[in-house]
Design a protein around this motif. Structure first.
Motif, PDB file in Angstrom:
ATOM      1  N   UNK A 286       0.880  -1.161   0.000  1.00  0.00           N
ATOM      2  CA  UNK A 286       0.000   0.000   0.000  1.00  0.00           C
ATOM      3  C   UNK A 286       0.921   1.214   0.000  1.00  0.00           C
ATOM      4  N   UNK A 287       0.764   2.068  -1.014  1.00  0.00           N
ATOM      5  CA  UNK A 287       1.640   3.237  -1.182  1.00  0.00           C
ATOM      6  C   UNK A 287       0.783   4.490  -1.327  1.00  0.00           C
ATOM      7  N   UNK A 288       1.360   5.615  -0.967  1.00  0.00           N
ATOM      8  CA  UNK A 288       0.739   6.909  -1.225  1.00  0.00           C
ATOM      9  C   UNK A 288       1.520   7.555  -2.358  1.00  0.00           C
ATOM     10  N   UNK A 289       0.811   8.027  -3.369  1.00  0.00           N
ATOM     11  CA  UNK A 289       1.470   8.706  -4.480  1.00  0.00           C
ATOM     12  C   UNK A 289       0.476   9.597  -5.200  1.00  0.00           C
ATOM     13  N   UNK A 290       0.901  10.783  -5.521  1.00  0.00           N
ATOM     14  CA  UNK A 290       0.101  11.747  -6.286  1.00  0.00           C
ATOM     15  C   UNK A 290      -1.303  11.920  -5.737  1.00  0.00           C
ATOM     16  N   UNK A 291      -1.436  12.007  -4.428  1.00  0.00           N
ATOM     17  CA  UNK A 291      -2.743  12.233  -3.822  1.00  0.00           C
ATOM     18  C   UNK A 291      -3.638  11.005  -3.778  1.00  0.00           C
ATOM     19  N   UNK A 292      -3.130   9.862  -4.199  1.00  0.00           N
ATOM     20  CA  UNK A 292      -3.925   8.635  -4.198  1.00  0.00           C
ATOM     21  C   UNK A 292      -3.272   7.600  -3.291  1.00  0.00           C
TER      22      UNK A 292
END
Length: 146
Positions: free
Chosen positions: A65-71
């Motif tokens: 589970x990653x956070x990237x570009x607001x998603x």
């Protein structure tokens, strides 16, 4: 799928061929997120992708589970090649069968989703959830067989 620049890993775990691990990893992934509405959707996506990998792929599997570009991006790797064989399915409301809704639920909750082959063997099924979303917004007509 490679993380883009500025992405950060929130959760990373390995799952063996044990159905009990799906619930444990689903709850752990949710606890790792602070956004309650997004966390609920991510929890459901994690559950569906892990269950699908357990039923149709070969374990061990890997959940990220990653956070990237607001998603929030959920990725599940399994040891079975054949990304082209993964079908996201018709609209959820059109499925009147007693099974086969997992990837349809993922498709309904995610802003974007897909599957890629992972050389030398295996695939990654991924979904990105970027908007505030609650599973209560998911409306399905018909009956469910449990």
């Amino acid at each position: 799928m490679p993380q883009e620049a500025g992405a950060w890993l929130i959760f990373d775990a390995r799952m063996e061929a044990d159905p009990a691990q799906v619930g444990v990893l689903r709850r752990a992934a949710r606890k790792s997120l602070n956004d309650s509405e997004r966390a609920e959707a991510v929890e459901l996506v994690v559950s569906e992708l892990l269950t699908n990998a357990l039923c149709h792929g070969r374990c061990p599997c890997r959940l990220r589970v990653c956070a990237q570009s607001g998603a929030v991006r959920v990725e599940v790797d399994d040891q079975t090649p054949g990304a082209a064989a993964v079908v996201l399915g018709p609209p959820l409301a059109d499925n009147r069968g007693s099974s086969g809704r997992g990837l349809q639920i993922v498709n309904a909750l995610a802003d974007r989703c897909g599957v890629i082959d992972r050389p030398p063997g295996g695939k990654t099924v991924w979904a990105e959830i970027g908007r505030s979303l609650s599973v209560e917004t998911l409306s399905v007509e018909g009956h469910f067989a449990f």
